[in-house]
Design a protein around this motif. Structure first.
Motif, mmCIF file in Angstrom:
data_model
loop_
_atom_site.group_PDB
_atom_site.id
_atom_site.type_symbol
_atom_site.label_atom_id
_atom_site.label_comp_id
_atom_site.label_asym_id
_atom_site.label_seq_id
_atom_site.Cartn_x
_atom_site.Cartn_y
_atom_site.Cartn_z
ATOM 1 N N THR A 98 0.849 -1.184 0.000
ATOM 2 C CA THR A 98 0.000 0.000 0.000
ATOM 3 C C THR A 98 0.890 1.241 0.000
ATOM 4 O OG1 THR A 98 -0.136 0.156 2.418
ATOM 5 C CG2 THR A 98 -1.749 -1.268 1.312
ATOM 6 N N LYS A 100 0.889 5.994 0.144
ATOM 7 C CA LYS A 100 0.308 7.257 -0.295
ATOM 8 C C LYS A 100 1.328 8.369 -0.117
ATOM 9 C CE LYS A 100 -2.080 7.306 4.154
ATOM 10 N NZ LYS A 100 -3.394 7.235 4.834
ATOM 11 N N GLY A 102 3.664 9.354 -1.914
ATOM 12 C CA GLY A 102 5.020 8.985 -2.292
ATOM 13 C C GLY A 102 5.688 7.968 -1.405
ATOM 14 N N TRP A 103 4.984 7.526 -0.357
ATOM 15 C CA TRP A 103 5.511 6.501 0.544
ATOM 16 C C TRP A 103 5.005 5.127 0.135
ATOM 17 C CZ3 TRP A 103 9.045 7.663 4.211
ATOM 18 C CH2 TRP A 103 9.139 8.986 4.653
ATOM 19 N N LEU A 104 5.867 4.120 0.242
ATOM 20 C CA LEU A 104 5.444 2.723 0.145
ATOM 21 C C LEU A 104 5.213 2.200 1.551
ATOM 22 C CD1 LEU A 104 7.954 1.330 -2.519
ATOM 23 C CD2 LEU A 104 5.588 2.087 -2.881
ATOM 24 N N GLY A 178 7.906 5.609 -3.536
ATOM 25 C CA GLY A 178 7.496 5.328 -4.901
ATOM 26 C C GLY A 178 6.015 5.096 -5.017
ATOM 27 N N ASP A 179 5.623 4.505 -6.147
ATOM 28 C CA ASP A 179 4.234 4.220 -6.478
ATOM 29 C C ASP A 179 3.893 2.795 -6.051
ATOM 30 O OD1 ASP A 179 1.754 3.783 -7.566
ATOM 31 O OD2 ASP A 179 2.310 4.309 -9.615
ATOM 32 N N PRO A 180 2.877 2.601 -5.193
ATOM 33 C CA PRO A 180 2.518 1.239 -4.770
ATOM 34 C C PRO A 180 2.193 0.307 -5.935
ATOM 35 C CG PRO A 180 1.420 2.861 -3.400
ATOM 36 C CD PRO A 180 2.067 3.627 -4.508
ATOM 37 N N ASN A 181 1.759 0.857 -7.056
ATOM 38 C CA ASN A 181 1.443 0.016 -8.205
ATOM 39 C C ASN A 181 2.681 -0.561 -8.878
ATOM 40 O OD1 ASN A 181 -1.405 0.411 -8.039
ATOM 41 N ND2 ASN A 181 -1.149 2.445 -8.961
ATOM 42 N N SER A 182 3.844 -0.004 -8.573
ATOM 43 C CA SER A 182 5.087 -0.499 -9.175
ATOM 44 C C SER A 182 5.980 -1.199 -8.158
ATOM 45 C CB SER A 182 5.849 0.669 -9.819
ATOM 46 O OG SER A 182 6.192 1.639 -8.844
#
Length: 433
Positions: A98, A100, A102-104, A178-182
């Motif tokens: 998860t 938000k 910019g944080w993972l 980063g982006d949680p989707n990546s």
């Protein structure tokens, strides 16, 4: 008695804890040590031969190990040392990646009753088992990966007047940017499996917990303290393991009891599982051992009636800053010896028979012990002791080493008490009751 000194024992306890960030690692490390001591692993899916020997069984995060002496009969008693392999922590949720702003972050669920504030601002790891779609299992443990960052005092000027942590809102550890989707927590866990190449897409399930990364440490003015994670209850699991290995090395006396270590999982969440003390694991193993000795149902009941269980779980030392929370007359101290745990409402299984038996054991082992009872205004927790006594009707006494900071990410005991417990356990394993 175990031949090592208190200093050697405490260092070995530290090594055991460091190798055991999850219950699955705890039984794996125990199995490694038992293998080195000549024990044989048994498979519950296969037929077992009866007779004398050294054996162990692993069921998920639980382990049962025993030594059957020469001349064991269908009515031979079991001397059982019970402990547990789990500790309060956090467990990885489904859809664990998860984040938000910019944080993972990792999605975790509270496991048991941890002291939440003790987990703040520490470098943490993930550890446990991965189960693949084809049914194979892998142990995994990352290095330092996570942190629960606390809010700066500049943004909460009243924090020292009382810290309030919301389990859902505030206990979400960060593990990157980063982006949680990546990103993918499971991919990190797959890469952390030692000696195997694991495809994260093939992970079908997982039991992963958060664990501290700080090494255990001896400290204090005279080196009298020992700080570590998971002393509740790896202090007891390790004591029983060391005692059983020592017992096997000296040779179980012909016609003596069957010495058995039962290290259950899931005690911190109520023990209601197939590998917990409420479940069938201990009864299953005792039945199969008795079957291998040719016992009838009646003879097995005779054996259980003659058996005894020492339920070992950590207890409370008197806290110098909160002495009003303790019983005014019974105030255990670190390095004063293991605790005899007593509760009028049978939250501990100790009764007068068990108390007398424990006094006899400690006397013969040359080990001091202390009594623990709760302040009437501060109800105590419970242990596997009452569960084992209720399920099997075995006489049971509750004991354990005294701690400060129980359920903290980093607990505190005395350097002498764990070896004292192991010394009494080793005598217990060979004593005809």
């Amino acid at each position: 008695m175990p031949s090592n000194s208190p200093a050697e024992h405490i260092q070995d306890l530290g090594a055991y804890v460091s190798a055991s960030p999850s219950s699955f690692h705890a039984v794996h490390e125990a199995a490694r040590r038992l293998d080195g001591a000549g024990f044989t692993a048994l498979d519950e899916l296969l037929r077992w031969e009866g007779g004398a020997g050294r054996f162990y069984v692993i069921r998920d995060g639980a382990l049962i190990a025993w030594v059957t002496p020469e001349g064991a009969a269908p009515t031979t008693a079991f001397n059982i040392f019970g402990a547990h392999t789990d500790s309060p922590s956090f467990k990885l949720k489904p859809k664990p990646t998860t984040g938000k702003f910019g944080w993972l972050q990792a999605g975790v669920e509270v496991y048991g009753g941890p002291l939440l504030n003790s987990w703040l601002d520490r470098e943490l790891r993930l550890a446990g088992r991965l189960v693949m779609l084809d049914g194979t299992q892998h142990l995994t443990a990352t290095g330092p990966l996570l942190r629960f960052p606390q809010l700066a005092i500049h943004l909460d000027r009243t924090v020292n007047d009382g810290l309030t942590l919301d389990k859902q809102q505030h206990m979400n550890p960060v593990f990157g940017l980063g982006d949680p989707n990546s990103a993918d927590v499971l991919a990190i866990l797959a890469e952390s499996v030692a000696g195997a190449s694991v495809d994260p897409a093939q992970i079908g399930g997982y039991d992963i917990v958060v664990a501290d990364t700080q090494a255990p440490e001896v400290f204090g003015a005279q080196g009298e303290f020992f700080a570590s994670g998971r002393l509740d209850n790896l202090s007891s699991t390790h004591a029983g393991l060391a005692a059983l290995i020592a017992h096997a090395a000296t040779g179980a006396a012909a016609g003596g009891p069957i010495a058995l270590l039962a290290a259950f999982d899931h005690e911190e969440i109520g023990s209601a599982s197939r590998s917990g003390a409420c479940g069938p694991i201990l009864e299953d193993i005792l039945t199969r051992i008795s079957d291998g000795l040719g016992a009838t149902v009646s003879e097995r009941r005779q054996a259980l009636s003659a058996s005894f269980c020492v339920s070992a779980d950590a207890g409370h030392a008197v806290h110098p800053n909160y002495s009003e929370r303790h019983d005014p007359a019974n105030r255990p101290i670190l390095n004063g010896g293991p605790l005899l745990k007593i509760n009028a409402n049978q939250r501990y299984a100790t009764d007068a028979t068990g108390a007398a038996f424990w006094a006899r054991l400690c006397g013969e082992a040359g080990v001091p012990y202390q009594e623990f009872v709760s302040n009437n205004d501060v109800p105590c927790g419970s242990t596997i002791g009452p569960l084992t006594a209720t399920r099997l009707g075995i006489r049971t006494v509750d004991v354990g080493v005294p701690l400060l900071s129980m359920h903290s990410a980093r607990e505190l005991c005395g350097v002498d008490d764990p070896r004292h417990l192991a010394s009494v356990a080793e005598l217990f394993f060979r004593l005809a009751i």
